[in-house]
Design an enzyme around this catalytic site. Structure first.
Site, PDB file in Angstrom:
ATOM      1  N   LYS A 274       0.771   3.056  -9.550  1.00 39.78           N
ATOM      2  CA  LYS A 274      -0.482   2.485  -9.087  1.00 39.78           C
ATOM      3  C   LYS A 274      -1.365   2.304 -10.320  1.00 39.78           C
ATOM      4  O   LYS A 274      -1.341   3.147 -11.230  1.00 39.78           O
ATOM      5  CB  LYS A 274      -1.128   3.447  -8.092  1.00 39.78           C
ATOM      6  CG  LYS A 274      -2.398   2.952  -7.430  1.00 39.78           C
ATOM      7  CD  LYS A 274      -2.892   3.981  -6.417  1.00 39.78           C
ATOM      8  CE  LYS A 274      -4.113   3.532  -5.647  1.00 39.78           C
ATOM      9  NZ  LYS A 274      -4.513   4.525  -4.635  1.00 39.78           N
TER      10      LYS A 274
ATOM     11  N   SER B  53      -5.255   2.643  -0.079  1.00 40.76           N
ATOM     12  CA  SER B  53      -5.525   1.803  -1.228  1.00 40.76           C
ATOM     13  C   SER B  53      -4.297   1.571  -2.103  1.00 40.76           C
ATOM     14  O   SER B  53      -4.318   0.678  -2.954  1.00 40.76           O
ATOM     15  CB  SER B  53      -6.628   2.441  -2.082  1.00 40.76           C
ATOM     16  OG  SER B  53      -6.199   3.691  -2.616  1.00 40.76           O
TER      17      SER B  53
ATOM     18  N   SER C  61      -4.716   7.266   1.369  1.00 43.11           N
ATOM     19  CA  SER C  61      -4.362   6.072   0.591  1.00 43.11           C
ATOM     20  C   SER C  61      -2.888   5.923   0.209  1.00 43.11           C
ATOM     21  O   SER C  61      -2.499   4.870  -0.294  1.00 43.11           O
ATOM     22  CB  SER C  61      -5.212   6.005  -0.682  1.00 43.11           C
ATOM     23  OG  SER C  61      -6.432   5.388  -0.417  1.00 43.11           O
TER      24      SER C  61
END
Lengths: 411, 106
Positions: A21, A96, A120
């Site tokens: 990420k 996210s 997330s």
């Protein structure tokens, strides 16, 4: 580069096997955390997680798109565009950690990292038929990862099945001098063999109430049936303060966000604060307000007290059962744009994940079925702190008994 | 029960602009309008916590198990060089970060 799903922000090595990420620092490469504030920022060191994977033979493949600063449940808050769900491009892959889940589900990579502050990694896993662990708070070092809300931030891992997630977890779950919160007097993970007959699974009734989508409810009920038939004991339990979780989380998290994002001044690196997007601005303003003189007792401190009650609920329940089983999300994946203009509605997507974050508990998310429209449905196993081995044992057993995790989207 | 319509709003545009300025966030007129409505709705949602009795409850600010300090050996380790530390700054001067003036009068 732009891929079809907009999952990849930077490809580092096409032959690599793990992606991060974009809030994980990778030495010599750009890290943006999905925000224009950090566009062009190249770090001189890597996150401890990245170092550990490299030391263990993993090769970095790419950096993945995400909601800016990891703020969001849909990926739509990224300053570099939303990520599409590989199962249906009109839908969100969850946020996210949106790029991580889309990349794993579309088989661009088998392994990826994410972060989970309020859900997330779990929402993205549930929305894309992937498996992911949000570990015990403190199990994995946060060093070199862009901070969001420090009291619930958990570096997390996502893969195509629970077995792979466990392999990743064993590599990076360790103490790190650079993150003091990884040191714990109770750190030893729960050991032993976990035979189905020896484990009790609790179903908290507050997670199965009004607002829960019928198809989600039915999929989790069937998972429960599979586990019962395999010998797991199932018990109904209650976590009475569950419904206050969103209010507590959205009071505590923005205060920590406002504090963490105060460091971005454009002086030492990155752009000026005028480059913050809307959601970051909203959270900074909200957190600054609810912790300011005259309002702090009514909002922030009140929430911190209710957080204690939420934790006490879990403490009580884990005297009776080893693991909890709940849906990850009250609904199947939702459409891109569906909640984008209504922050409160978006926040409520996290209603079944924030409480475990507030309590620092580990949670394993995995798929348990599909809707009629062929969209994935996810469930989570939640345990007491340091109970990851129990969660992995139940998750792996469930994936031996079922084939959901083997389904692939047609791309 | 108070009528909801008569309740005073918690956030108005003046307060929002003040809070934003404390956080060094610049907001334009459109953003102020939008944020006031959105934050008011969110703060209204928080109201549900008012009815919970938390009189003797100790607040939780962190969830780690041990609250003793973690210390390391006092040994020198490698750190960023000055060149590396300055590499990402937009403006530097003789090995320093260059910032906006803080004091205006001499």
């Amino acid at each position: 580069m732009k891929d079809k799903l907009n999952a990849i922000l930077l490809e580092i090595n096409p032959k690599g096997n793990i992606g991060y990420k974009d809030n994980f620092l990778t030495r010599g490469y750009e890290t943006t955390a999905g925000s224009n504030v950090l566009k062009g920022y190249i770090s001189h060191y890597s996150a401890t997680v990245v170092d550990l994977f490299e030391k263990n033979g993993f090769v970095t493949k790419a950096k993945f798109n995400c909601d800016a600063w990891a703020h969001g449940s849909s990926g739509e808050n990224s300053d570099f565009g939303a990520v599409k769900n590989p199962w249906n491009n009109a839908y969100t892959p969850g946020g996210s950690s949106s790029g991580s889940s889309a990349a794993v589900a579309s088989n661009y990579t088998k392994y990826a990292t994410g972060t989970d502050t309020g859900g997330s990694i779990r929402l993205p896993a549930a929305f894309t038929n992937s498996s992911a662990i949000k570990p015990t708070y403190g199990a994995i070092s946060r060093y070199g990862i862009v901070a969001m809300a420090s009291s619930t931030d958990c570096p997390s891992l996502i893969a195509q099945n629970v077995k792979d997630v466990e392999v990743l977890f064993k590599i990076v779950s360790r103490e790190d001098k650079k993150d003091a919160n990884t040191f714990s007097s109770k750190r030893s993970l729960r050991g032993g063999q976990f035979k189905p007959g020896s484990l009790k699974i609790g179903l908290p009734k507050e997670y199965f109430i009004e607002g829960l989508d019928r198809e989600v409810s039915e999929a989790v009920r069937q998972a429960r049936q599979v586990l019962t038939e395999d010998g797991y004991k199932i018990e109904n339990v209650s976590l009475p303060h569950t419904k206050y979780g969103i209010a507590v989380y959205y009071l505590i998290m923005p205060v920590e966000v406002a504090s963490n994002l105060a460091r971005y001044d454009g002086v030492r690196y990155g752009q000026a604060r005028s480059f913050f997007g809307e959601e970051a601005e909203r959270r900074i303003i909200l957190g600054t307000f609810t912790s300011s003189a005259g309002y702090s007792a009514k909002y922030y401190q009140k929430a911190a007290k209710v957080r204690t009650l939420i934790i006490q609920d879990f403490d009580q329940v884990f005297k009776k059962v080893d693991v909890l089983l709940t849906p990850v999300s009250p609904t199947p994946p939702f459409k891109l744009g569906e909640k984008a203009n209504d922050p409160l509605k978006m926040y409520l997507s996290d209603v079944l994940t924030v409480n475990t974050s507030l309590a620092g508990l580990p949670s394993l998310a995995l798929s348990c079925g599909f809707t009629k429209k062929n969209l994935p449905i996810g469930m989570q196993f939640v345990g007491p702190r340091w109970s990851e081995p129990v969660l992995f044992s139940v998750g792996k057993r469930y994936q031996e008994l079922t084939d959901w995790h083997k389904r692939k989207p047609s791309i | 029960m108070k009528d909801k319509r008569n309740q005073k709003l918690v956030i108005d545009s003046k307060l929002l602009e003040h809070v934003a300025s404390l956080a060094k966030i610049t907001v334009n007129e459109g953003e102020v309008k939008k944020y006031v409505v959105q934050l008011e709705e969110i703060i209204e949602y928080f109201r549900q916590l008012d009815k919970i009795d938390t009189l003797n409850i100790i607040p939780t600010y962190q969830v780690i198990d041990n609250t003793t300090n973690v210390l390391r050996e006092d040994v020198i380790e490698s750190s960023l060089s000055q060149k590396e530390a300055l590499a990402q700054a937009k403006r530097t001067h003789k090995g320093y970060f260059l910032v906006e003036g803080v004091l205006n009068e001499r």
